[in-house]
Design a protein around this motif. Structure first.
Motif, PDB file in Angstrom:
ATOM      1  N   ARG A 100       6.589  14.992 -29.749  1.00 26.52           N
ATOM      2  CA  ARG A 100       5.769  16.202 -29.685  1.00 26.52           C
ATOM      3  C   ARG A 100       5.986  16.916 -28.371  1.00 26.52           C
ATOM      4  O   ARG A 100       6.246  16.312 -27.337  1.00 26.52           O
ATOM      5  N   MET A 101       5.857  18.222 -28.434  1.00 26.72           N
ATOM      6  CA  MET A 101       5.967  19.041 -27.223  1.00 26.72           C
ATOM      7  C   MET A 101       5.208  20.335 -27.448  1.00 26.72           C
ATOM      8  O   MET A 101       5.261  20.893 -28.552  1.00 26.72           O
ATOM      9  N   ASP A 102       4.500  20.805 -26.411  1.00 27.26           N
ATOM     10  CA  ASP A 102       3.841  22.097 -26.497  1.00 27.26           C
ATOM     11  C   ASP A 102       4.764  23.187 -25.959  1.00 27.26           C
ATOM     12  O   ASP A 102       5.715  22.918 -25.219  1.00 27.26           O
ATOM     13  N   SER A 103       4.439  24.420 -26.295  1.00 26.47           N
ATOM     14  CA  SER A 103       5.327  25.545 -26.008  1.00 26.47           C
ATOM     15  C   SER A 103       5.218  26.092 -24.596  1.00 26.47           C
ATOM     16  O   SER A 103       5.911  27.052 -24.252  1.00 26.47           O
ATOM     17  N   ASP A 104       4.359  25.497 -23.757  1.00 29.43           N
ATOM     18  CA  ASP A 104       4.242  25.987 -22.377  1.00 29.43           C
ATOM     19  C   ASP A 104       4.283  24.866 -21.347  1.00 29.43           C
ATOM     20  O   ASP A 104       3.994  25.085 -20.175  1.00 29.43           O
TER      21      ASP A 104
END
Length: 282
Positions: A100-104
């Motif tokens: 998982r990774m967030d966009s910021d």
């Protein structure tokens, strides 16, 4: 930076979600941190675009797709929230291991190398996360770290009170996530609900001692962690934990009262101070 020999590691995917409020320049930093700047880059990045977005953000996604051949956008016609976006994304990925990774946020260069190796060595672990620092503005402006427990028994105990994993740091086994019902919508608690269903089914969760991600934070983060809507959501999770035997009556009442004070009675400024002082480390 020394790249790994990918032939000696299993393939894996990164799952991200983007929506209309995301900034193109922050998305680029996030995507580059999980692709070209990794010692072990992913075989695919599934980028779920959650509803309509402005042209500059779309142009940035198109540019990243051209520059980095492993990016695969999934375009959703309407914004349905993070839980729905991740659910659709998890159904789209092609590999068993999914990060998982967030966009910021920004991943550390050796993040995936460490996580893939750990999961290869620990087949009993369904999800592995890690430590997370938080920064404001410039990534060098680190203001705090959110520590989480390491071993599976400690993670299970920690779940009685708080999230035992930093969501943006995790790498998951897709088969376990789907067996537990996949991501499901739950206001700001999609990850907590998933950890609970995994633990209920006997899956083990763990964390690495290393900092894996630097997360972008600001005053608005503490605003999102307060108010009646978030309190009702959090209390719903507490009730679910109690009904499913993941916490006892004493812990339930204690956590209910703490959340009422922090999320409903406390102003944002004081809530931010509390988070930084007692729930984070310097």
């Amino acid at each position: 930076m020394t790249k790994c020999d990918k032939s000696t590691y299993p393939p894996f995917c990164v799952l991200m979600s983007v929506y209309r409020n995301d900034k193109p320049e922050e998305l680029r930093l996030a995507v580059e941190s999980v692709t070209v700047r990794q010692t072990l880059p992913p075989d695919e990045v599934v980028l779920v675009v959650d509803g309509p977005i402005a042209e500059p953000l779309k142009a940035e996604i198109d540019a990243l797709q051209r520059e980095i051949g492993t990016i695969r956008p999934v375009w959703l016609a309407e914004n349905g929230g993070l839980g729905r976006a991740l659910r659709i994304g998890m159904e789209q990925v092609a590999y068993e291991l999914v990060a998982r990774m967030d966009s910021d946020d920004i991943s550390e260069p050796t993040r995936f190398e460490k996580q893939v190796r750990y999961l290869e060595q620990h087949p009993d672990i369904a999800v592995v996360g890690g430590q997370m620092t938080e920064f404001i503005g410039d990534p060098a402006n680190v203001v705090a770290m959110r520590p989480v427990p390491l071993e599976a028994p400690a993670v299970r105990r920690y779940f009685r009170d708080r999230d035992p994993l930093n969501h943006v740091t995790v790498m998951l086994r897709r088969s376990a996530v789907l067996a537990a019902g996949n991501y499901q919508p739950w206001h700001l608690d999609e990850d907590t609900y998933l950890w609970g269903r995994l633990l209920e089914r006997g899956y083990e969760l763990a964390n690495l001692p290393d900092v894996l991600v630097s997360a972008r934070v600001g005053a608005e983060m503490y605003a999102r962690r307060g108010g009646w809507r978030y309190f009702r959501s959090d209390v719903g999770i507490l009730r679910w934990k109690y009904r499913h035997g993941l916490t006892g009556p004493g812990r339930f009442m204690y956590n209910y009262l703490v959340r009422f004070v922090v999320q409903v009675l406390m102003p944002n400024k004081m809530r931010g101070w509390l988070f930084r002082t007692f729930l984070r480390t310097k």
